[in-house]
Every structure is written in C-alpha cells, then in structure tokens.
Design a protein around this motif. Sequence first.
Motif, mmCIF file in Angstrom:
data_model
loop_
_atom_site.group_PDB
_atom_site.id
_atom_site.type_symbol
_atom_site.label_atom_id
_atom_site.label_comp_id
_atom_site.label_asym_id
_atom_site.label_seq_id
_atom_site.Cartn_x
_atom_site.Cartn_y
_atom_site.Cartn_z
ATOM 1 N N VAL A 142 1.131 -0.992 -0.317
ATOM 2 C CA VAL A 142 0.067 -0.283 0.210
ATOM 3 C C VAL A 142 0.990 1.581 -0.055
ATOM 4 O O VAL A 142 1.802 1.236 1.375
ATOM 5 N N MET A 143 0.539 2.302 -1.027
ATOM 6 C CA MET A 143 1.262 3.463 -0.733
ATOM 7 C C MET A 143 0.155 4.573 -1.243
ATOM 8 O O MET A 143 -1.081 4.557 -1.657
ATOM 9 N N GLY A 144 0.092 5.519 -0.097
ATOM 10 C CA GLY A 144 -0.466 7.012 -0.094
ATOM 11 C C GLY A 144 0.044 7.966 -0.553
ATOM 12 O O GLY A 144 1.712 8.049 -1.098
ATOM 13 N N SER A 145 -0.786 8.495 -1.186
ATOM 14 C CA SER A 145 -0.133 9.913 -2.106
ATOM 15 C C SER A 145 0.199 10.848 -0.975
ATOM 16 O O SER A 145 0.305 10.499 0.325
ATOM 17 N N GLU A 165 -3.689 19.788 -12.868
ATOM 18 C CA GLU A 165 -2.684 19.201 -12.878
ATOM 19 C C GLU A 165 -1.610 19.046 -12.232
ATOM 20 O O GLU A 165 -0.888 18.251 -11.635
ATOM 21 N N ALA A 166 -2.043 19.823 -11.228
ATOM 22 C CA ALA A 166 -1.038 19.124 -9.510
ATOM 23 C C ALA A 166 -1.658 18.202 -9.182
ATOM 24 O O ALA A 166 -0.785 17.430 -8.790
ATOM 25 N N CYS A 167 -2.697 18.249 -9.031
ATOM 26 C CA CYS A 167 -3.423 16.339 -8.985
ATOM 27 C C CYS A 167 -2.788 15.319 -9.518
ATOM 28 O O CYS A 167 -2.607 14.344 -9.053
ATOM 29 N N ARG A 168 -2.844 15.686 -11.434
ATOM 30 C CA ARG A 168 -2.551 14.893 -11.475
ATOM 31 C C ARG A 168 -0.419 15.025 -11.537
ATOM 32 O O ARG A 168 -0.305 12.958 -11.619
ATOM 33 N N ALA A 169 -0.017 15.724 -11.467
ATOM 34 C CA ALA A 169 1.462 15.745 -11.281
ATOM 35 C C ALA A 169 1.103 15.161 -10.285
ATOM 36 O O ALA A 169 2.508 14.210 -9.376
ATOM 37 N N ASP A 170 0.925 14.476 -8.565
ATOM 38 C CA ASP A 170 1.298 14.679 -7.579
ATOM 39 C C ASP A 170 0.453 13.066 -7.722
ATOM 40 O O ASP A 170 1.754 12.176 -6.627
ATOM 41 N N LEU A 171 -0.276 12.396 -7.742
ATOM 42 C CA LEU A 171 -0.831 10.867 -7.641
ATOM 43 C C LEU A 171 0.728 10.354 -9.231
ATOM 44 O O LEU A 171 0.428 8.960 -8.838
ATOM 45 N N MET A 172 0.894 10.731 -10.480
ATOM 46 C CA MET A 172 1.453 10.351 -10.773
ATOM 47 C C MET A 172 3.082 10.049 -10.031
ATOM 48 O O MET A 172 3.773 8.797 -10.359
ATOM 49 N N ALA A 173 3.341 10.664 -8.970
ATOM 50 C CA ALA A 173 4.447 10.866 -8.392
ATOM 51 C C ALA A 173 4.871 9.477 -7.560
ATOM 52 O O ALA A 173 5.419 8.583 -6.967
ATOM 53 N N ALA A 174 3.226 9.776 -6.601
ATOM 54 C CA ALA A 174 3.282 8.850 -5.870
ATOM 55 C C ALA A 174 3.145 7.548 -6.625
ATOM 56 O O ALA A 174 3.427 6.521 -6.169
ATOM 57 N N ALA A 175 3.031 6.950 -7.708
ATOM 58 C CA ALA A 175 2.235 5.814 -8.140
ATOM 59 C C ALA A 175 3.840 5.152 -9.224
ATOM 60 O O ALA A 175 4.749 4.570 -8.346
ATOM 61 N N GLU A 176 4.793 6.467 -8.595
ATOM 62 C CA GLU A 176 6.535 6.143 -9.572
ATOM 63 C C GLU A 176 6.676 5.641 -7.939
ATOM 64 O O GLU A 176 7.947 5.096 -8.122
ATOM 65 N N ARG A 177 6.437 6.227 -6.899
ATOM 66 C CA ARG A 177 7.022 5.767 -5.646
ATOM 67 C C ARG A 177 6.667 4.668 -5.144
ATOM 68 O O ARG A 177 7.773 3.433 -4.691
ATOM 69 N N LEU A 178 5.418 4.180 -5.684
ATOM 70 C CA LEU A 178 4.788 2.751 -5.659
ATOM 71 C C LEU A 178 6.145 1.908 -6.074
ATOM 72 O O LEU A 178 6.190 0.626 -5.580
ATOM 73 N N ILE A 179 6.136 1.797 -7.287
ATOM 74 C CA ILE A 179 6.539 1.370 -8.297
ATOM 75 C C ILE A 179 8.451 1.400 -7.294
ATOM 76 O O ILE A 179 8.843 0.162 -7.990
#
Length: 238
Positions: A142-145, A165-179
Amino acid sequence: MNGGASVGILMLDTQFPRIPGDIGNAASFSFPVQYRIVPGATPEAIVRRDPTLLVQDFIAAGRDLVVMGCDGIVTTCGFLTLLQADLAKALGVPVATSALMQTPMIAATLPPGRHVSILTISADDLSPAHLAAAQVPEGTPVMGSDPNGAFARTILGDQPQLDVEACRADLMAAAERLIQAHPQTGAVLLECTNMVPYAADISRAIGRPVFSVHTLLTWFQAGLRPQRFAEDPPDPPV
C-alpha cells in the motif's frame, strides 16, 4: 422509477469538484446512474474517523435508491469497505462499497512473481480492518498519496477548487514511488474513487495496468444489465 438506471451511487457529502472520470460525475459512464448524498458523510468523517457511525444513514439512502428501482448499489469512497456487510444485508440487492474488492480477482490474473499494489489517498488511515473487509490478501503493498500534496489537500480538505494538473502530477509521482518501492507490482489498484480521472496518466507513467472504482462499476453494471445482442430473442411480453 429511475428511468433505467440500474446502479445507484451513495455519495459522500462533499463540495470539491467532480470532474469527468470521478464517479460523482454522471458523464463518467456510458450508462445512466442514480445518486443519493449521505448527509454528514464528509471525507474527514469517512477516511479519518469511523464510518460505521453513519451506517444507518447509508442504509437509509441506499433504500431510497432501491425504491427508485436501482438493482445494485455502490459507494464513492474506498474506505466504506467497512460497511460492506451491513449494506449488503440491509439493502437486499448486490452492493459494492469499495474498489478494493477487486484485489483478489486482479491478483489471479497476474503472472507468477507479480502482485497487486494499492494506491490510496491516505496510507495512515487505510487500516488492516479496511483491507480485510475487502478480502485484500495479507502483505499487499500500500502506498499513500503525499499528505501535503495537491490531491490529498483538496479531497480530504474538501476544498471548493481543484487544480487538475497539480493533482495529476501528485498522483503520478505517488505511483512512481510505489513502483520504485515494489518493482514486482504487476497492476495497481486505486483505492480512492477521486483518482479515476488520472488513471490513464498513471498507467502510462508506470507501464502497468491500473484498476479503479470505474472498472469495478463498469463490471458491476454489466452483470446487472447484461448487454443484449442482435441474435438474442426479444423479451417476452409483460
């Protein structure tokens, strides 16, 4: 009656914008849906406090939707998995409270050595009880935003304005941290219903399939109202 909407959606009591892709925006679906807001069910009350305190309010709103003719009920927050058993028992129709319920099915599709990972709005608040109620296998990553990021601030803070756009960048960064933390991730499941507008961007960024409440609801609707094909016989007269 509800004019053909087979899915009823129990909405949180919010003011943040419901942009296309969000389950709270009816244009997100190719089929009609019916809504009921549950008064007092704010993001704070559901994510950071105990949603079971509002179970009777959710049952009342769900019964309204069933009376309107809805054949199945879903909700707009993955944390409402804690209400799954109570709502299913009380409403008498199929109920799907959380995108998390897809975890076992997604895991079964993945090749050996790959697993599902979950992206949530708040890892601190997504408890073992939430995961167990959705039958999420023990040990699922599990990874949080970012709790200070645009997405969590807007949704959990129930802000009236949303910077897409800020939310998009925020969630893409969280997903990359998850991977990065879990490179054997074969698919990502978005716990939060409000993440759906960014699912395609997340998938492109991490190169994995992304599942969400939208995939759950689309599957759910397909069972409630199976598609009729040209070769099918017509419905018998009533």
